[in-house]
Motif scaffolding. Structure first.
Motif, PDB file in Angstrom:
ATOM      1  N   HIS A  33      -5.588  13.117   4.269  1.00 35.46           N
ATOM      2  CA  HIS A  33      -5.208  11.813   4.829  1.00 35.46           C
ATOM      3  C   HIS A  33      -5.452  11.671   6.321  1.00 35.46           C
ATOM      4  N   HIS A  34      -5.095  12.692   7.093  1.00 30.59           N
ATOM      5  CA  HIS A  34      -5.015  12.473   8.536  1.00 30.59           C
ATOM      6  C   HIS A  34      -5.820  13.470   9.349  1.00 30.59           C
ATOM      7  N   HIS A  93       1.841  15.720   4.395  1.00 35.53           N
ATOM      8  CA  HIS A  93       1.292  14.375   4.573  1.00 35.53           C
ATOM      9  C   HIS A  93       0.832  14.128   6.010  1.00 35.53           C
ATOM     10  N   ASN A 102       4.655  10.276   8.671  1.00 33.68           N
ATOM     11  CA  ASN A 102       3.561  10.405   9.629  1.00 33.68           C
ATOM     12  C   ASN A 102       4.071  10.966  10.954  1.00 33.68           C
ATOM     13  N   HIS A 111       6.824   3.810   8.737  1.00 34.21           N
ATOM     14  CA  HIS A 111       5.649   4.559   8.254  1.00 34.21           C
ATOM     15  C   HIS A 111       4.831   5.158   9.408  1.00 34.21           C
ATOM     16  N   LEU A 125       1.979  -1.058   8.945  1.00 36.72           N
ATOM     17  CA  LEU A 125       1.815   0.351   8.529  1.00 36.72           C
ATOM     18  C   LEU A 125       1.450   1.297   9.669  1.00 36.72           C
ATOM     19  N   HIS A 126       0.427   0.954  10.433  1.00 39.52           N
ATOM     20  CA  HIS A 126       0.019   1.890  11.491  1.00 39.52           C
ATOM     21  C   HIS A 126      -0.342   1.118  12.752  1.00 39.52           C
ATOM     22  N   GLY A 155      -4.466  -0.189   5.545  1.00 46.79           N
ATOM     23  CA  GLY A 155      -3.531   0.927   5.702  1.00 46.79           C
ATOM     24  C   GLY A 155      -3.569   1.360   7.158  1.00 46.79           C
ATOM     25  N   HIS A 156      -4.433   2.339   7.434  1.00 39.19           N
ATOM     26  CA  HIS A 156      -4.603   2.754   8.820  1.00 39.19           C
ATOM     27  C   HIS A 156      -5.545   1.825   9.544  1.00 39.19           C
ATOM     28  N   LYS A 185      -7.516  -1.076   2.033  1.00 39.30           N
ATOM     29  CA  LYS A 185      -7.416  -0.391   0.745  1.00 39.30           C
ATOM     30  C   LYS A 185      -8.177  -1.106  -0.359  1.00 39.30           C
ATOM     31  N   HIS A 229      -8.130   7.408   4.321  1.00 42.89           N
ATOM     32  CA  HIS A 229      -6.852   6.908   4.777  1.00 42.89           C
ATOM     33  C   HIS A 229      -6.922   6.556   6.234  1.00 42.89           C
TER      34      HIS A 229
HETATM   35  S1  RUQ Z   1      -0.518   7.200   5.264  1.00 43.14           S
HETATM   36  S2  RUQ Z   1      -1.733   4.063   4.904  1.00 43.14           S
HETATM   37 CU1  RUQ Z   1      -1.136   8.873   4.149  1.00 43.14          CU
HETATM   38 CU2  RUQ Z   1      -1.551   7.737   6.682  1.00 43.14          CU
HETATM   39 CU3  RUQ Z   1      -0.297   5.265   5.990  1.00 43.14          CU
END
Ligand code: RUQ
Ligand code: CUA
Length: 678
Positions: A174-175, A223, A284, A370, A420-421, A470-471, A492, A539
């Protein structure tokens, strides 16, 4: 563009009329939305000063998003809230063409995209958005032979399988985060999480290859991910799912006693230095710019095991990790060693949280925050609301001094539905994705601190994105000095933006020009310039100026000296090393292997070592023996090895997989496996 498109360039309809028509359709769609049963409503209300939001609003908003999305296909740019002066840029045909990188020219930025459950990282040029390479991380991959040669096999194997029943065969990245020196990307490493397990991986940016994976104990899903600014003192893996420890089936039904940990790894050795156990889970993360603080949002302070329970209370927490206090606790032996790792108790009622210098401060936020993002100056950390329409702004210095962490909340702008971000341009602006509204909101950080909580005044503009972002990431946003010219919204859903490829649709990454601040425009100057379909499911991304990333074009032999030989053409040969073992060593170059053929005996363990003796960039050779599952990719000056058992007699053609020359097809060797009784 759908068939009933009315955005034919020659017949631009009257915008007013179209908007009105859409509003009528939207009203019709909303009229069908069911109200939730009132009994659950109350507990889900958010009580924030100056604003109220009910679950019903989300249901409505969700329906609205769907309705808008359905309509957008026939409206083109008209839903683009004034994206460009030319009036219609919905198809990515806005006035800004600076994103076009002509043939032969190069991008300004390296973007590193996570690949979600494809388990990889993708290298994307910005602003062209060309996907330049894919770097496999958590799974074998044939194209670059990852997980096929001994070295990369070992990386995957040492990645372990703590808690895996079947052995991990894929990951969910994801990140991506870049290593930093002095608060700036230093081009050394990229780290990436696996939400599918507790794994953290490192990519060596000298070779753009995954060189380490650590399976973090006491964690089932890693995560969030962050490196400690300013100098990558630690890499943090952030535990999302709460699990019993030990997770062996005894005591499985006391969710209050499940664990969620924040893990600190040494970036050089990739070993886990310490963990902090917290209340609730973690989501996060980001870090302060002075090495003292790390932050993580989280949900489920309720310790529930179902969605209803996890969203029951109005509040959750952002946890602020006091790094020097944690280090002092570890130093003083104030920890429990669990599965080989010192675990510091950072739960609210822990002894370590009672004094003046708690290891973890719990900052109350509206429920289920989030995104967690520290702005470039390092003064504020933001928690994006997700289930609240606000972003909570915390003053980091005030937090350090405040005895009540809530006092450090200095702003709470109301940005829109489903924040979200958040990302930053270095000019004092923040940009937040609104999942439900399918928009990006631009807002002024200091104005938000000055404004009343719940105010919309700090919002300087919004732009529609397609759909459900999302991001988002502005170039160099994690540094202390972002460049602030481009922003990518990682959406998304793409719905109707591309020709259909069947029921599985790509995501849609949209490039937005943020170089101008224009308070007079509805978007605050943001301009959508291009759509890009992407394979599931990126992501997040991180984007660095190309001057900061300097990979090698050929291997430096010194980097593997002592571990593997460099096999020249003359040194190519077969050596029997035991009754049932042989070593085969050979070079590769255009257009031949060092051995035209080689013979081994049935049942031999064959250790094969191959060097690419070319020193020219871009001339790669492959070595495949498909019947034995062998697939090596050997870059210039590199050596790769693989060991297998020659179990079946016969003739096997060994061939080169990279189209390296006009005689590429002829670049073969013949492996003869003689029957053992001959
Ligand atoms: S999360 S779409 Cu896995 Cu970074 Cu917020
Ligand atoms: Cu070497 Cu093809």
């Amino acid at each position: 563009m759908t068939e009933d498109s009315d955005t034919d360039q020659d017949t631009v309809p009257d915008p007013e009329e179209v908007v009105q028509r859409h509003e009528r359709q939207l009203d019709a769609a909303l009229a069908e939305v069911q109200e939730p049963t009132p009994s659950t409503d109350e507990s889900l209300d958010l009580e924030l000063p100056g604003l109220e939001l009910h679950r019903r609003d989300f249901v409505k908003a969700g329906a609205a998003t769907g309705a808008m999305a359905g309509l957008a296909g026939c409206s083109g740019g008209l839903l683009d809230s004034g994206g460009s002066d030319s009036g219609s840029n919905g198809g990515g045909t806005g006035a800004n063409t600076d994103y076009h990188v002509p043939p032969g020219e190069k991008d300004t930025y390296y973007g590193f995209w996570s690949g979600g459950h494809s388990g990889e990282v993708r290298v994307v040029g910005v602003p062209s958005m060309r996907e330049i390479r894919r770097i496999p991380v958590f799974q074998k991959e044939g194209g670059v032979g990852y997980g096929h040669d001994e070295k990369t096999k070992q990386v995957l194997e040492e990645g372990g399988d703590i808690g895996s029943v079947a052995g991990y065969e894929w990951g969910d990245s994801h990140h991506p985060v870049l290593s930093e020196t002095d608060g700036d990307y230093d081009g050394r490493w990229l780290f990436i999480n696996d939400k599918g397990s507790g794994r953290v991986a490192r990519i060596d940016l000298k070779y753009f290859e995954t060189d380490a994976i650590t399976d973090v104990p006491n964690m089932q899903a890693c995560h969030g991910m962050a490196v400690q600014s300013p100098d990558t003192e630690y890499v943090y893996g952030i535990g999302e799912f709460r699990v019993p420890i030990p997770n062996d089936g005894t005591d499985y039904d006391d969710p209050d006693d499940y664990w969620s940990v924040f893990a600190a790894l040494d970036p050089e050795t990739m070993t886990v230095e310490w963990q902090v156990r917290v209340d609730g889970n973690l989501d996060n993360a980001d870090t302060g710019k002075d090495g003292e603080w790390a932050f993580a949002t989280g949900y489920n302070k309720e310790h529930a095991v179902d969605a209803e329970g996890m969203t029951h209370d109005d509040r959750d927490f952002m946890k602020a990790f006091n790094i020097p206090a944690i280090e002092a606790a570890v130093e003083a032996g104030n920890y429990e060693e669990v599965n080989g790792v010192p675990v510091v108790d950072g739960r609210q009622d822990s002894q370590l949280n009672q004094g003046d210098d708690p290891v973890v401060k719990y900052v109350p936020t509206p429920k289920s925050p989030h995104g967690c993002d520290v702005e470039p100056q390092g003064r504020y950390v933001t928690a994006s609301g997700k289930l609240s329409p606000t972003v909570t702004i915390v003053d980091i210095d005030e937090l350090a001094d405040a005895s009540d962490p809530a006092e450090a909340i200095v702003g709470q702008p109301k940005v829109g539905l489903g924040p979200l971000h958040t990302t930053f341009d270095g000019r004092g602006n923040a940009y937040t994705t609104l999942f439900i509204d399918s928009q990006v909101a631009k807002w002024d950080i200091e104005a938000a601190v000055d404004a009343e909580k719940g105010s919309t005044d700090p919002i300087s503009g919004k732009i529609d994105v397609h759909y459900n972002p999302g991001h988002l990431q502005a170039v160099e946003s994690e540094t202390t000095d972002p460049a602030g010219d481009w922003l990518i919204s990682l959406n998304k859903l793409s719905k109707d933006r591309f020709i259909s490829t069947g029921p599985i649709h790509p995501d849609n990454d949209q490039l937005i020009d943020i170089s101008e601040d224009a308070s007079s425009s509805a978007t605050g100057g943001m301009e959508l310039v291009a759509d890009h379909p992407v394979h599931p499911e990126p992501h997040d991304c991180v984007v660095a100026h190309r001057d900061k990333i300097n990979p090698n074009n050929v291997w430096d032999r010194a980097d593997y000296e002592g571990e593997k030989p460099f096999v020249t053409q003359d040194a190519s040969g077969v050596e029997r090393t035991g009754d049932q073992s042989v070593e085969v060593q050979m070079s590769s170059s255009r257009s031949q292997f060092g051995l035209q053929e080689f013979t081994v005996q049935e049942g031999d363990e064959v250790s094969l070592t191959v060097t690419n003796i070319e020193d020219v960039r871009d001339i790669i050779h492959g070595l495949a023996i498909p019947q034995y599952g062998i697939n090596l990719a050997i870059a210039p000056q590199d050596t790769r090895q693989v060991t297998f058992e020659a179990s079946e007699p016969g003739v096997y053609w060994v061939y080169c997989t990279f189209f390296c020359s006009a005689l590429h097809l002829e670049m073969r060797s013949r492996m003869i496996v003689e029957p053992s009784d001959s």
